[in-house]
Design a protein around this motif. Structure first.
Motif, PDB file in Angstrom:
ATOM      1  N   PRO A 157       0.811  -1.229   0.000  1.00 20.02           N
ATOM      2  CA  PRO A 157       0.000   0.000   0.000  1.00 20.02           C
ATOM      3  C   PRO A 157       0.839   1.270   0.000  1.00 20.02           C
ATOM      4  O   PRO A 157       0.427   2.290  -0.553  1.00 20.02           O
ATOM      5  CB  PRO A 157      -0.818  -0.130   1.284  1.00 20.02           C
ATOM      6  N   SER A 158       2.034   1.220   0.596  1.00 20.01           N
ATOM      7  CA  SER A 158       2.864   2.427   0.692  1.00 20.01           C
ATOM      8  C   SER A 158       3.464   2.834  -0.647  1.00 20.01           C
ATOM      9  O   SER A 158       3.932   3.967  -0.798  1.00 20.01           O
ATOM     10  CB  SER A 158       3.995   2.196   1.699  1.00 20.01           C
ATOM     11  N   SER A 159       3.476   1.922  -1.632  1.00 21.95           N
ATOM     12  CA  SER A 159       4.079   2.249  -2.925  1.00 21.95           C
ATOM     13  C   SER A 159       3.036   2.367  -4.034  1.00 21.95           C
ATOM     14  O   SER A 159       3.348   2.288  -5.215  1.00 21.95           O
ATOM     15  CB  SER A 159       5.120   1.185  -3.305  1.00 21.95           C
ATOM     16  N   VAL A 160       1.781   2.572  -3.648  1.00 21.19           N
ATOM     17  CA  VAL A 160       0.683   2.617  -4.608  1.00 21.19           C
ATOM     18  C   VAL A 160       0.360   4.055  -4.994  1.00 21.19           C
ATOM     19  O   VAL A 160       0.303   4.947  -4.149  1.00 21.19           O
ATOM     20  CB  VAL A 160      -0.578   1.947  -4.012  1.00 21.19           C
ATOM     21  N   GLU A 161       0.172   4.262  -6.261  1.00 21.95           N
ATOM     22  CA  GLU A 161      -0.394   5.515  -6.747  1.00 21.95           C
ATOM     23  C   GLU A 161      -1.219   5.194  -7.983  1.00 21.95           C
ATOM     24  O   GLU A 161      -0.959   4.201  -8.678  1.00 21.95           O
ATOM     25  CB  GLU A 161       0.695   6.533  -7.078  1.00 21.95           C
ATOM     26  N   GLN A 162      -2.222   6.009  -8.279  1.00 21.82           N
ATOM     27  CA  GLN A 162      -3.168   5.670  -9.331  1.00 21.82           C
ATOM     28  C   GLN A 162      -2.488   5.521 -10.688  1.00 21.82           C
ATOM     29  O   GLN A 162      -2.762   4.567 -11.429  1.00 21.82           O
ATOM     30  CB  GLN A 162      -4.267   6.729  -9.410  1.00 21.82           C
ATOM     31  N   ALA A 163      -1.598   6.430 -11.036  1.00 19.71           N
ATOM     32  CA  ALA A 163      -0.958   6.378 -12.344  1.00 19.71           C
ATOM     33  C   ALA A 163      -0.148   5.092 -12.501  1.00 19.71           C
ATOM     34  O   ALA A 163      -0.130   4.479 -13.577  1.00 19.71           O
ATOM     35  CB  ALA A 163      -0.065   7.595 -12.537  1.00 19.71           C
TER      36      ALA A 163
END
Length: 394
Positions: free
Chosen positions: A114-120
């Protein structure tokens, strides 16, 4: 009568249990104190262009050894694969498709923190072909996330899970239980919360204290105490009761899914299939000159990279497996599954059937069930899986 969890998957899997490709990305932002996986922190950054080229080259080399195989699954594991650039994932998938061919219904999974998630980034993975994400939530308790060395909080995990479900057709989440000080009441509340938001697949792992980890050192010093065996067994049984009530089947010791949502890649392992293992520290099971062969690549990323660039692959070990090793491995893996072990497949691999008298004794003791040409460990004896396997070993 025993039935397979997912007949469609069983039909696609050949008599070897199917074929998959495992891609290891060994890099993490930090090392979790319980983790004994092959993961490494590189504060100076990673040359993704160079690593992507090496992954592609190793894949091309190994694909030449298995030219007649089409994978039913691809799995990006780690480490933290969600630190990979989408272009890196795309380059590897393009190479797999070019060399082996990707069926239209192939499962392509990527592990994400979760800490390395971003939408793009998620959208980039989806565009590259990823159709399943396995999200390492690990806990829905902020204090425990800190103790586990995780870089996210509960709010971030919830947001990441919701984002993944909007972008990917299939999403799984991981939780760790039997954590220090955890009670059955606390776990029931936490698991209930996860079941309400997780979707269709959960991997629920009991915390184990592994050698050469920070938790191992703390436990030896008396500074870390986990639930005892009886308490852990209570948590295990509670896990089964709650997931079953929510419509999930425990299809493997630690994995739970709604009908048709089992992780196809892991089924390749547990059913005794074959798989290529590429990337630093990856393991594989392939055929070499008709012999089932175990492979392992160099664990250190830099050593692996240098070997691939020099030789086309980073293999550190390649061992032709003896017949008894092949059979024992199948016995050990398949009895983790609710569908169990296919007796004819075991006999073919071992060159002899399992001892019928031992099977009968275990059935009479309630430790095995038999039907449809298979044996399996019933839910009531799941906590004794290791003992049952030892009893069946020739």
């Amino acid at each position: 009568m025993l039935t397979l969890l997912d007949d469609a998957i069983a039909t696609r899997a050949d008599d070897e249990g199917g074929f998959g490709v495992y891609v290891h990305w060994p890099f993490c932002q930090s090392k979790c104190p319980y983790c004994d996986f092959n993961s490494h922190v590189r504060h100076g950054g990673v040359d993704q262009t160079r690593y992507a080229a090496a992954l592609v080259r190793e894949l091309e080399t190994m694909a030449d050894w298995n030219p007649d195989r089409r994978p039913i699954s691809v799995f990006f594991g780690g480490g933290t694969p969600s630190l990979m650039e989408p272009s890196t994932v795309g380059a590897v998938l393009e190479a797999i498709d070019r060399t082996l061919g990707l069926p239209a219904d192939v499962e392509i999974t990527l592990e994400a923190n979760p800490s390395s998630v971003e939408q793009a980034r998620f959208e980039g993975y989806r565009a590259a072909g990823v159709n399943r994400v396995s999200l390492g939530v690990q806990s829905l308790n902020d204090a425990d996330l800190v103790a586990l060395g995780r870089r996210h909080d509960v709010a971030t995990a919830r947001a990441a899970l919701a984002l993944a479900q909007r972008i990917f057709p299939r999403v799984s989440a991981d939780l760790i239980y039997a954590r220090p000080g955890q009670t059955t009441e606390a776990w029931a509340a936490e698991l209930g919360e996860m079941l309400a938001i997780c979707g269709n697949h959960l991997s629920l792992y009991q915390l184990t204290i592994e050698p050469e980890t920070r938790f191992w050192d703390l436990a030896k010093a008396g500074k870390l105490v986990v639930p005892n065996d009886d308490a852990a067994a209570d948590l295990y049984e509670l896990t089964h009761a709650l997931t079953t009530a929510a419509g999930f089947e425990r299809y493997e010791v630690s994995n739970h899914a709604r009908a048709g949502e089992a992780a196809r890649h892991n089924l390749v392992y547990w059913r005794g299939g074959r798989y290529l293992g590429i990337g630093p520290g990856a393991h594989g099971r392939i055929l070499v000159d008709g012999t089932r062969t175990a492979t392992a690549t160099h664990r250190m990323p830099e050593a692996w990279l240098a070997a691939v660039e020099a030789e086309g692959h980073g293999l550190a070990e390649r061992e032709a497996l003896a017949r008894d090793m092949i059979a024992d491995e199948y016995l050990l893996m398949s009895l983790r599954l609710s569908e169990g072990l296919a007796l004819d497949r075991y006999a073919e691999r071992a060159g002899a059937p399992l001892d019928a008298e031992r099977i009968t004794t275990l059935i009479d003791s309630g430790l095995l069930e038999h039907g449809n040409g298979r044996i399996r460990i019933p839910q009531s004896a799941r906590l004794l899986t290791n003992a049952v396997v030892r009893e069946l070993m020739p």
